[in-house]
Design a protein around this motif. Sequence first.
Motif, PDB file in Angstrom:
ATOM      1  N   TRP A 266      21.114  16.600  86.686  1.00 16.53           N
ATOM      2  CA  TRP A 266      20.030  17.482  87.122  1.00 16.53           C
ATOM      3  C   TRP A 266      19.643  17.212  88.571  1.00 16.53           C
ATOM      4  O   TRP A 266      19.230  18.115  89.302  1.00 16.53           O
ATOM      5  CB  TRP A 266      18.805  17.302  86.241  1.00 16.53           C
ATOM      6  N   SER A 267      19.741  15.951  88.992  1.00 14.88           N
ATOM      7  CA  SER A 267      19.286  15.580  90.345  1.00 14.88           C
ATOM      8  C   SER A 267      20.136  16.214  91.442  1.00 14.88           C
ATOM      9  O   SER A 267      19.708  16.261  92.591  1.00 14.88           O
ATOM     10  CB  SER A 267      19.298  14.061  90.505  1.00 14.88           C
ATOM     11  N   ARG A 268      21.320  16.708  91.106  1.00 13.84           N
ATOM     12  CA  ARG A 268      22.199  17.317  92.100  1.00 13.84           C
ATOM     13  C   ARG A 268      22.011  18.833  92.205  1.00 13.84           C
ATOM     14  O   ARG A 268      22.646  19.479  93.025  1.00 13.84           O
ATOM     15  CB  ARG A 268      23.658  16.995  91.758  1.00 13.84           C
ATOM     16  N   HIS A 269      21.156  19.369  91.362  1.00 12.49           N
ATOM     17  CA  HIS A 269      20.919  20.817  91.352  1.00 12.49           C
ATOM     18  C   HIS A 269      20.172  21.222  92.618  1.00 12.49           C
ATOM     19  O   HIS A 269      19.378  20.466  93.163  1.00 12.49           O
ATOM     20  CB  HIS A 269      20.103  21.175  90.110  1.00 12.49           C
ATOM     21  N   ARG A 270      20.428  22.443  93.101  1.00 10.16           N
ATOM     22  CA  ARG A 270      19.782  22.883  94.343  1.00 10.16           C
ATOM     23  C   ARG A 270      18.264  23.031  94.186  1.00 10.16           C
ATOM     24  O   ARG A 270      17.533  23.013  95.179  1.00 10.16           O
ATOM     25  CB  ARG A 270      20.401  24.176  94.856  1.00 10.16           C
ATOM     26  N   HIS A 271      17.796  23.188  92.973  1.00  8.68           N
ATOM     27  CA  HIS A 271      16.354  23.260  92.717  1.00  8.68           C
ATOM     28  C   HIS A 271      15.827  21.939  92.154  1.00  8.68           C
ATOM     29  O   HIS A 271      14.866  21.921  91.382  1.00  8.68           O
ATOM     30  CB  HIS A 271      16.041  24.400  91.751  1.00  8.68           C
ATOM     31  N   ALA A 272      16.462  20.838  92.535  1.00  8.26           N
ATOM     32  CA  ALA A 272      16.107  19.523  91.983  1.00  8.26           C
ATOM     33  C   ALA A 272      14.622  19.172  92.128  1.00  8.26           C
ATOM     34  O   ALA A 272      14.027  18.663  91.182  1.00  8.26           O
ATOM     35  CB  ALA A 272      16.986  18.439  92.595  1.00  8.26           C
TER      36      ALA A 272
ATOM     37  N   GLN B  32      18.351  11.591  99.462  1.00 10.19           N
ATOM     38  CA  GLN B  32      17.514  11.952 100.618  1.00 10.19           C
ATOM     39  C   GLN B  32      16.409  10.907 100.777  1.00 10.19           C
ATOM     40  O   GLN B  32      15.255  11.154 100.423  1.00 10.19           O
ATOM     41  CB  GLN B  32      16.904  13.338 100.417  1.00 10.19           C
TER      42      GLN B  32
ATOM     43  N   MET C 252      17.757  11.298  93.338  1.00 17.29           N
ATOM     44  CA  MET C 252      17.265  12.209  94.376  1.00 17.29           C
ATOM     45  C   MET C 252      16.799  11.423  95.594  1.00 17.29           C
ATOM     46  O   MET C 252      17.049  11.815  96.740  1.00 17.29           O
ATOM     47  CB  MET C 252      16.112  13.062  93.827  1.00 17.29           C
TER      48      MET C 252
END
Length: 197
Positions: A14-20, A50, A46
């Motif tokens: 899930w952490s790699r999703h663009r809407h994380a 970043q 996440m």
Amino acid sequence: MEVFKPLYLKALHWSRHRHAPALLTGLSFIEAIFFPVPPEMMLAPMSLAQPKRAMWFATLSLAGSMVGMFIGYALGYYAVEMAMPLVESLGYADQFESIKQQAAENGFWLLLIAGFTPIPFKIFTIASGAVGMPLLPFFFGALIGRGKRVYLVAGAIRLGGARAEAALHRYIEPIGWFALALLVAVVAWLFLRGQGA
């Protein structure tokens, strides 16, 4: 038997999703009500990806949890009987009365401890509502307890980088079980202390 690692791997996905960030906030919200996956399992990767935004991600997670915890509290306050199947399905029916008693007697401190355990936070929010714990100590206990947890994870990943995330991945099972044992010990101590008073 691995319990925490499969959940951690799902949260990594899930952490790699663009809407994380939105998913993290939503996960934190529903975890405080009914979902069993701790949001830190998504927060850690996440923050690694970043690092400069790690504290912002922790703030989003805390905000989602804070909204969710009031819904959990309301469930306990207004509809504890409706919430009991959830408590039972998570395996905490036997401990729920003891947790309610501790929420009534030591609610603020119980929430500080609960913020550091893999035990679903919802058990504590429902119990706090069920005993009508005053909202101000409930709010601050949960805010500090959960806040320390998410900011500690984000800070550790920001400072330790990939090594810290790798250690979390490698030791998630013993960390989870140790935190669970610690919570059981503290709740037992608080209960025994209350019985002796």
